[in-house]
Design a protein around this motif. Sequence first.
Motif, PDB file in Angstrom:
ATOM      1  N   SER A  47      -8.035   1.025   4.346  1.00 51.71           N
ATOM      2  CA  SER A  47      -6.629   1.853   3.893  1.00 51.71           C
ATOM      3  C   SER A  47      -6.833   3.322   4.644  1.00 51.71           C
ATOM      4  O   SER A  47      -5.757   3.986   4.688  1.00 51.71           O
ATOM      5  CB  SER A  47      -6.233   2.010   2.420  1.00 51.71           C
ATOM      6  OG  SER A  47      -7.489   2.712   1.821  1.00 51.71           O
ATOM      7  N   GLU A 221      -2.200   3.240   1.501  1.00 53.19           N
ATOM      8  CA  GLU A 221      -1.915   1.702   1.877  1.00 53.19           C
ATOM      9  C   GLU A 221      -1.764   1.746   3.457  1.00 53.19           C
ATOM     10  O   GLU A 221      -0.989   2.186   3.927  1.00 53.19           O
ATOM     11  CB  GLU A 221      -0.545   1.118   1.176  1.00 53.19           C
ATOM     12  CG  GLU A 221      -0.912   1.199  -0.454  1.00 53.19           C
ATOM     13  CD  GLU A 221       0.444   0.626  -1.019  1.00 53.19           C
ATOM     14  OE1 GLU A 221       1.491   0.348  -0.569  1.00 53.19           O
ATOM     15  OE2 GLU A 221       0.253   0.193  -2.493  1.00 53.19           O
ATOM     16  N   ARG A 224      -0.860   4.726   5.204  1.00 55.42           N
ATOM     17  CA  ARG A 224       0.032   5.678   4.849  1.00 55.42           C
ATOM     18  C   ARG A 224      -0.015   6.072   3.538  1.00 55.42           C
ATOM     19  O   ARG A 224      -0.788   5.463   2.912  1.00 55.42           O
ATOM     20  CB  ARG A 224       1.360   4.877   5.032  1.00 55.42           C
ATOM     21  CG  ARG A 224       1.779   4.556   6.291  1.00 55.42           C
ATOM     22  CD  ARG A 224       3.320   3.961   6.414  1.00 55.42           C
ATOM     23  NE  ARG A 224       3.940   3.768   7.929  1.00 55.42           N
ATOM     24  CZ  ARG A 224       4.725   4.986   8.220  1.00 55.42           C
ATOM     25  NH1 ARG A 224       4.687   5.978   7.539  1.00 55.42           N
ATOM     26  NH2 ARG A 224       5.185   4.693   9.705  1.00 55.42           N
ATOM     27  N   ALA A 226       0.969   6.218   0.202  1.00 52.08           N
ATOM     28  CA  ALA A 226       2.197   5.425  -0.612  1.00 52.08           C
ATOM     29  C   ALA A 226       2.575   6.159  -2.026  1.00 52.08           C
ATOM     30  O   ALA A 226       3.694   5.901  -2.070  1.00 52.08           O
ATOM     31  CB  ALA A 226       1.627   4.182  -0.888  1.00 52.08           C
ATOM     32  N   GLN A 238       3.688   3.378  -9.626  1.00 50.33           N
ATOM     33  CA  GLN A 238       2.962   2.109  -9.396  1.00 50.33           C
ATOM     34  C   GLN A 238       3.520   1.091 -10.052  1.00 50.33           C
ATOM     35  O   GLN A 238       3.618  -0.196  -9.632  1.00 50.33           O
ATOM     36  CB  GLN A 238       1.552   2.378  -9.531  1.00 50.33           C
ATOM     37  CG  GLN A 238       0.588   3.054  -8.518  1.00 50.33           C
ATOM     38  CD  GLN A 238       0.598   2.260  -7.028  1.00 50.33           C
ATOM     39  OE1 GLN A 238       1.276   2.447  -6.250  1.00 50.33           O
ATOM     40  NE2 GLN A 238      -0.332   1.398  -6.976  1.00 50.33           N
ATOM     41  N   ARG A 241       6.930  -0.041  -8.802  1.00 57.93           N
ATOM     42  CA  ARG A 241       7.172  -0.537  -7.285  1.00 57.93           C
ATOM     43  C   ARG A 241       6.967  -1.807  -7.127  1.00 57.93           C
ATOM     44  O   ARG A 241       6.071  -2.543  -7.981  1.00 57.93           O
ATOM     45  CB  ARG A 241       6.518   0.412  -6.360  1.00 57.93           C
ATOM     46  CG  ARG A 241       5.084   0.667  -6.455  1.00 57.93           C
ATOM     47  CD  ARG A 241       4.485   1.708  -5.907  1.00 57.93           C
ATOM     48  NE  ARG A 241       4.894   1.728  -4.568  1.00 57.93           N
ATOM     49  CZ  ARG A 241       3.583   1.484  -3.743  1.00 57.93           C
ATOM     50  NH1 ARG A 241       2.485   1.129  -3.998  1.00 57.93           N
ATOM     51  NH2 ARG A 241       3.879   1.387  -2.282  1.00 57.93           N
ATOM     52  N   ALA A 243       4.744  -3.248  -5.173  1.00 59.68           N
ATOM     53  CA  ALA A 243       3.617  -3.215  -4.532  1.00 59.68           C
ATOM     54  C   ALA A 243       2.448  -4.131  -5.353  1.00 59.68           C
ATOM     55  O   ALA A 243       2.821  -4.216  -6.490  1.00 59.68           O
ATOM     56  CB  ALA A 243       3.152  -2.087  -3.986  1.00 59.68           C
TER      57      ALA A 243
END
Length: 326
Positions: A47, A221, A224, A226, A238, A241, A243
């Motif tokens: 990452s 991530e 980037r 995130a 978190q 979202r 993801a």
Amino acid sequence: MAVPVMEFDRVCFRYSDGNSGGSWALDQISFSVEKGEFIGIVGANGSGKSTLAQLMNGLLCPHSGRVTVLGGDTSDKRCRERLWMKVGLVFQQPEQQLFEETVFADVAYGLKNMGASPAEVSSGVQAALRAVGLEPGEVGKLAPLALSGGQRRRTAIAGVLAMKPDILVLDEPTAGLDGPGRQSILRQVKQLQTDSGTTVIMISHSIQEVLALADKIAVLEEGRLAVWGTAREVIRQQLGRGASSFLLPEWLQVLRRLRELGVSAGGDAVTREEALEEIWQLVEGESNERDKAGSLHRREYSHSPSGPPNQVDRLPASGQLDSARL
């Protein structure tokens, strides 16, 4: 307004493969760190976490954007040449880099390179060892290989602390350690921050390690940034979202799953204790609803002077029933 001790401004970096130029390891990273803060940086393998760490002390320079550390731009060679004394970087499994014959000599190595006097070296080594929970009189004359894995890790960290950096960057400091060893390292690092006011930036693949320690958390991530914010802000984002939840500890994954099932859960819980309390309140709430429903049912159908007769009482007496059948 205080000037940040570190600032990333739209930083991009890539490892060139010589043909296409390589993919971006970091893409448009922006955040700032205040003096004395504890920052957690988390993300999966690949990452960009370790790349970010090397940008922090000038080992790497961004291809675009700007990294400012303690008021200096790391693209300036003069800034980079002195940065190693101000930003202490502890690499993954740093105990593999211990090379001196004794623990004392290894911790003293950086101080000697800085030109410290023998007296300054001696006091600095002792203070650094004590800061990581090691007693100089017990371990100073030992060979590093004679120590346990956790003790060697702490010795390597002490070698960086001895130089009294303004910023301490730890890249996966608990990697490869058992449970007690991890907890010991984390406890010592947090105590260092609170006792001395050192700015600490800790990189980890596990958000669980930094939730209770960090003032702010960055989630990377694929190069980037995130998510960025306090622990509660990051967890709230978190949970909300789409993801993957692999970064979340198990207790927060439970709350997230409950939310997906339509249960109102996961509001502000961060620690395991908070999550358990929230789940317990949900269980108690469900239990109270069942109790209310049961009470209502009993009032509706049980025989009482003020209520409707019991359904059993509405049946004819056994003699009447027999006569009716005849």
